[in-house]
Design a protein around this motif. Structure first.
Motif, short mmCIF file in Angstrom:
data_model
loop_
_atom_site.label_atom_id
_atom_site.label_comp_id
_atom_site.label_asym_id
_atom_site.label_seq_id
_atom_site.Cartn_x
_atom_site.Cartn_y
_atom_site.Cartn_z
N ARG A 222 34.33 12.96 63.06
CA ARG A 222 34.42 13.46 64.43
C ARG A 222 35.84 13.43 64.97
NH1 ARG A 222 28.89 12.00 67.53
NH2 ARG A 222 27.52 12.51 65.80
N ILE A 223 36.73 14.06 64.22
CA ILE A 223 38.11 14.16 64.66
C ILE A 223 38.50 15.63 64.78
CG2 ILE A 223 38.83 11.94 63.74
CD1 ILE A 223 40.04 13.37 61.37
N ALA A 224 39.44 15.90 65.65
CA ALA A 224 39.92 17.26 65.87
C ALA A 224 40.75 17.72 64.67
CB ALA A 224 40.77 17.32 67.13
N GLN A 225 40.70 19.02 64.43
CA GLN A 225 41.46 19.57 63.30
C GLN A 225 42.95 19.33 63.45
OE1 GLN A 225 40.41 23.72 63.40
NE2 GLN A 225 42.12 24.23 64.74
N THR A 226 43.46 19.36 64.68
CA THR A 226 44.90 19.13 64.87
C THR A 226 45.27 17.68 64.59
OG1 THR A 226 44.49 18.88 67.24
CG2 THR A 226 45.25 21.03 66.48
N ARG A 227 44.41 16.75 64.98
CA ARG A 227 44.65 15.32 64.71
C ARG A 227 44.65 15.09 63.21
NH1 ARG A 227 47.35 11.41 66.09
NH2 ARG A 227 46.78 11.90 68.21
N PHE A 228 43.67 15.67 62.52
CA PHE A 228 43.59 15.52 61.08
C PHE A 228 44.86 16.04 60.42
CE2 PHE A 228 42.83 17.29 56.90
CZ PHE A 228 42.27 16.21 56.24
N GLY A 229 45.25 17.25 60.76
CA GLY A 229 46.44 17.84 60.15
C GLY A 229 47.70 17.02 60.40
N ARG A 230 47.81 16.52 61.62
CA ARG A 230 48.98 15.70 61.97
C ARG A 230 48.98 14.40 61.18
NH1 ARG A 230 48.14 15.59 67.11
NH2 ARG A 230 49.32 17.47 67.52
N ASP A 231 47.83 13.74 61.11
CA ASP A 231 47.75 12.45 60.43
C ASP A 231 47.85 12.59 58.91
OD1 ASP A 231 47.46 11.29 62.91
OD2 ASP A 231 45.32 10.86 62.67
N ALA A 232 47.20 13.61 58.36
CA ALA A 232 47.13 13.76 56.90
C ALA A 232 48.38 14.40 56.31
CB ALA A 232 45.91 14.59 56.52
N ALA A 233 49.01 15.30 57.08
CA ALA A 233 50.10 16.08 56.48
C ALA A 233 51.30 16.29 57.39
CB ALA A 233 49.55 17.44 56.06
N GLY A 234 51.23 15.75 58.60
CA GLY A 234 52.33 15.96 59.53
C GLY A 234 52.38 17.39 60.05
N ASP A 235 51.24 18.10 59.99
CA ASP A 235 51.17 19.50 60.38
C ASP A 235 49.89 19.76 61.16
OD1 ASP A 235 51.10 22.23 60.68
OD2 ASP A 235 51.15 22.69 58.54
N PRO A 236 49.97 19.79 62.49
CA PRO A 236 48.75 19.98 63.28
C PRO A 236 48.08 21.33 63.06
CG PRO A 236 50.70 20.04 64.68
CD PRO A 236 51.15 19.63 63.32
N ARG A 237 48.76 22.28 62.48
CA ARG A 237 48.18 23.60 62.22
C ARG A 237 47.59 23.73 60.82
NH1 ARG A 237 50.02 28.40 65.10
NH2 ARG A 237 49.59 29.29 63.06
N LEU A 238 47.60 22.68 60.06
CA LEU A 238 47.14 22.74 58.67
C LEU A 238 45.76 23.35 58.53
CD1 LEU A 238 47.50 22.01 55.63
CD2 LEU A 238 46.39 19.83 56.19
N VAL A 239 44.77 22.81 59.22
CA VAL A 239 43.39 23.27 59.07
C VAL A 239 43.26 24.71 59.55
CG1 VAL A 239 40.99 22.86 59.69
CG2 VAL A 239 42.50 20.92 59.24
N SER A 240 43.83 25.01 60.68
CA SER A 240 43.77 26.37 61.21
C SER A 240 44.38 27.36 60.21
CB SER A 240 44.51 26.44 62.55
OG SER A 240 44.53 27.75 63.04
#
Length: 62
Positions: free
Chosen positions: A15-33
């Motif tokens: 239950r985390i936002a895609q931007t949070r995931f991208g930022r935490d996992a890869a330093g890129d909040p747009r990763l999932v999008s």
């Protein structure tokens, strides 16, 4: 399993936002999008994202 599919399941499960995931996992909040729009991450980034998810899952199950 397809990396994007695994990420989607991870987002739902934790239950985390895609931007949070991208930022935490890869330093890129747009990763999932970007992946949803066809971006294919290189091997090193895919490994880093996978390791992040594995670590998150290990924390949940311990």
């Amino acid at each position: 399993m397809n990396l994007l599919r695994r990420i989607e399941r991870h987002l739902d499960h934790h239950r985390i936002a895609q931007t949070r995931f991208g930022r935490d996992a890869a330093g890129d909040p747009r990763l999932v999008s970007d992946m949803r729009n066809g971006r294919e991450p290189r091997c090193q980034l895919a490994q880093r994202v996978t390791a992040y998810m594995d670590g998150q899952d290990a924390g949940v199950h311990s």
